[in-house]
Design a protein around this motif. Sequence first.
Motif, mmCIF file in Angstrom:
data_model
loop_
_atom_site.group_PDB
_atom_site.id
_atom_site.type_symbol
_atom_site.label_atom_id
_atom_site.label_comp_id
_atom_site.label_asym_id
_atom_site.label_seq_id
_atom_site.Cartn_x
_atom_site.Cartn_y
_atom_site.Cartn_z
ATOM 1 N N CYS A 1 0.833 -1.209 0.000
ATOM 2 C CA CYS A 1 0.000 0.000 0.000
ATOM 3 C C CYS A 1 0.865 1.256 0.000
ATOM 4 C CB CYS A 1 -0.933 0.015 1.223
ATOM 5 S SG CYS A 1 -2.092 -1.352 1.214
ATOM 6 N N ARG A 2 1.933 1.230 0.805
ATOM 7 C CA ARG A 2 2.817 2.414 0.861
ATOM 8 C C ARG A 2 3.515 2.628 -0.480
ATOM 9 N NH1 ARG A 2 4.521 -0.024 5.771
ATOM 10 N NH2 ARG A 2 3.141 0.720 7.401
ATOM 11 N N VAL A 3 4.013 1.538 -1.082
ATOM 12 C CA VAL A 3 4.745 1.672 -2.359
ATOM 13 C C VAL A 3 3.857 2.285 -3.425
ATOM 14 C CG1 VAL A 3 5.745 0.360 -4.276
ATOM 15 C CG2 VAL A 3 6.430 -0.167 -1.949
ATOM 16 N N ASP B 1 -4.211 4.401 2.833
ATOM 17 C CA ASP B 1 -5.556 4.236 3.411
ATOM 18 C C ASP B 1 -6.000 2.762 3.374
ATOM 19 O OD1 ASP B 1 -8.357 4.806 4.029
ATOM 20 O OD2 ASP B 1 -8.699 4.382 1.901
ATOM 21 N N TRP B 2 -5.525 2.014 2.387
ATOM 22 C CA TRP B 2 -5.929 0.607 2.246
ATOM 23 C C TRP B 2 -5.404 -0.277 3.390
ATOM 24 C CZ3 TRP B 2 -5.235 -1.018 -3.649
ATOM 25 C CH2 TRP B 2 -6.151 -0.299 -4.419
ATOM 26 N N ILE B 3 -4.414 0.253 4.125
ATOM 27 C CA ILE B 3 -3.854 -0.567 5.211
ATOM 28 C C ILE B 3 -4.930 -0.820 6.283
ATOM 29 C CG2 ILE B 3 -2.077 -0.669 7.036
ATOM 30 C CD1 ILE B 3 -0.348 1.170 5.215
ATOM 31 N N THR B 4 -5.758 0.197 6.521
ATOM 32 C CA THR B 4 -6.776 0.067 7.579
ATOM 33 C C THR B 4 -8.213 0.007 7.053
ATOM 34 O OG1 THR B 4 -6.634 2.458 7.779
ATOM 35 C CG2 THR B 4 -5.412 1.142 9.417
ATOM 36 N N ASN B 5 -8.417 0.412 5.808
ATOM 37 C CA ASN B 5 -9.758 0.383 5.212
ATOM 38 C C ASN B 5 -10.331 -1.042 5.291
ATOM 39 O OD1 ASN B 5 -11.876 0.108 3.329
ATOM 40 N ND2 ASN B 5 -11.081 1.791 2.085
ATOM 41 N N PRO B 6 -11.508 -1.250 5.894
ATOM 42 C CA PRO B 6 -12.035 -2.612 6.086
ATOM 43 C C PRO B 6 -12.256 -3.382 4.779
ATOM 44 C CG PRO B 6 -13.631 -0.921 6.799
ATOM 45 C CD PRO B 6 -12.358 -0.209 6.505
ATOM 46 N N HIS B 7 -12.386 -2.687 3.640
ATOM 47 C CA HIS B 7 -12.544 -3.390 2.350
ATOM 48 C C HIS B 7 -11.244 -4.033 1.880
ATOM 49 C CE1 HIS B 7 -16.582 -2.114 1.654
ATOM 50 N NE2 HIS B 7 -16.261 -0.838 1.828
ATOM 51 N N PHE B 8 -10.122 -3.588 2.444
ATOM 52 C CA PHE B 8 -8.821 -4.054 1.944
ATOM 53 C C PHE B 8 -7.897 -4.592 3.042
ATOM 54 C CE2 PHE B 8 -10.189 -0.517 -0.823
ATOM 55 C CZ PHE B 8 -10.314 -1.204 -2.020
ATOM 56 N N ALA B 9 -8.262 -4.384 4.286
ATOM 57 C CA ALA B 9 -7.309 -4.607 5.383
ATOM 58 C C ALA B 9 -6.940 -6.082 5.596
ATOM 59 C CB ALA B 9 -7.867 -4.015 6.679
ATOM 60 N N THR B 10 -7.843 -7.011 5.253
ATOM 61 C CA THR B 10 -7.532 -8.438 5.485
ATOM 62 C C THR B 10 -7.555 -9.196 4.154
ATOM 63 O OG1 THR B 10 -9.835 -9.108 5.739
ATOM 64 C CG2 THR B 10 -8.684 -8.360 7.747
ATOM 65 N N PRO B 11 -6.856 -10.333 4.092
ATOM 66 C CA PRO B 11 -6.866 -11.122 2.844
ATOM 67 C C PRO B 11 -8.283 -11.485 2.408
ATOM 68 C CG PRO B 11 -5.140 -11.924 4.301
ATOM 69 C CD PRO B 11 -5.918 -10.899 5.083
ATOM 70 N N GLU B 12 -9.136 -11.891 3.336
ATOM 71 C CA GLU B 12 -10.510 -12.290 3.014
ATOM 72 C C GLU B 12 -11.289 -11.093 2.444
ATOM 73 O OE1 GLU B 12 -11.434 -15.400 3.156
ATOM 74 O OE2 GLU B 12 -13.546 -15.094 2.657
#
Length: 415
Positions: A280-282, A287-298
Amino acid sequence: MGKALEGVRILDFTHVQSGPTCTQLLAWFGADVIKVERPGEGDATRGQLRDIPDVDSLYFTMLNHNKRSITLNTKSPKGKEVLVKLIRHCDVLVENFAPGALDRMGFTWEHIQELNPRMILASIKGFGPGPYVDCKVYENVAQCTGGAASTTGDPDDIPMVTGAQIGDSGTGLHLALGIVTALLHREKSGRGQRVTAAMQDAVLNLCRVKLRDQQRLERTGVLKEYPQYPDIEFGDAVPRAGNASGGGQPGAILKCKGWQKDPNAYIYFITQAAVWADICRVIGEEDWITNPHFATPEARLPHLKMIFARIEEWTKTKTKFEAMDILNAFDIPCGPILSMKEIAEDSSLRDTGTVVQVDHPTRGSYLSVGNPIKLSDSPTEVTRSPLLGEHSSEILELLGYSADEIGIMKNERVV
Ligand code: COA
């Protein structure tokens, strides 16, 4: 210290690709591999796909390094006599004739055991026992019947075979392991045994993950890491998955700078869960690090297409090598799509002996793939493939034939 398989004698009755891959490996580990070929013609691949007239093809030379060649008509009485001596002389007979050919030649397993109870008979066939046991098989037939073709290719396109020779070289590798295992067993039992590897079985073994997915699909009706999810309904068999990773960590092939002109300006990118925050940083999506749509593999699974499209916006701004360097600094698993030209010129592959330059008396210098398996105390030296019948006389002498007898055999085209 000698080579790992020094002293092991292989009677190499193989031809084309699958069997020769196996015996080449054994030769690289130090076995004395005696390749038996038909007088006048030899292995059919000597003359196939030639790039230089009347010179052994790369197809042949690249599969038959470190071997000796004897020509022998094993259907003539004298040829059979020589073959009997070779069977008594050797530890392993490797063959990949069409089903029944060795029996028709008069050398059944029972007869071979009578001649040499310590002999290991190793065979490659297209299929194991069953409806297709008598069929002749080449590479792509094995890919199709072993489950590779039905699971390879674009989701909306026809089944696809792969350039990796998993049917031929893949089966040769399996057989080589069977042979060294039987040799080890012979130390305890004192007896040889039969080793067989069917090409369909070897391909299926390499497609093991797809049989895993078949059962997951039957249980859950869905394969969430496949590109069909969530838009297209799954059928009852594992579909083709394009370039999706096939493992627990989603991956895709993404365009890199120059992709419009260079067919290999691409990188394989894996969104490994452990480095998601760095990804996400690269790409500038903190924002995707904590956004619930993206935060976990599932949570990411339904959005994979969109995620890879966003990462591709970033990879398109870098060459595949620049992207590799940047991503590697963060331990993000990725790999540039390397062309054969790039691989041939790669100095590190030359340094390790994985790509080797070989001299040949009629061909000159050519490149080959060396031994991919490295033993610390038994390094591989790749030497050129033999000319047809180059070692006939020395092998016949070793078996006890006089120069006169050898001359007669040559005149009568037995060798
Ligand atoms: N002297 C006399 N005869 C010989 C000989 C020799 N040194 N070496 C081979 N032959 C004969 C065989 O005995 C056979 O005779 P037969 O049919 O009368 O019994 C004949 O040559 C042809 O052998 P075959 O194996 O049938 O060759 P092919 O060219 O017709 O078929 C394959 C090639 C690869 C399709 C077949 O060998 C095969 O299915 N092999 C098993 C699977 C395999 O390894 N496939 C992948 C190859 S990369």
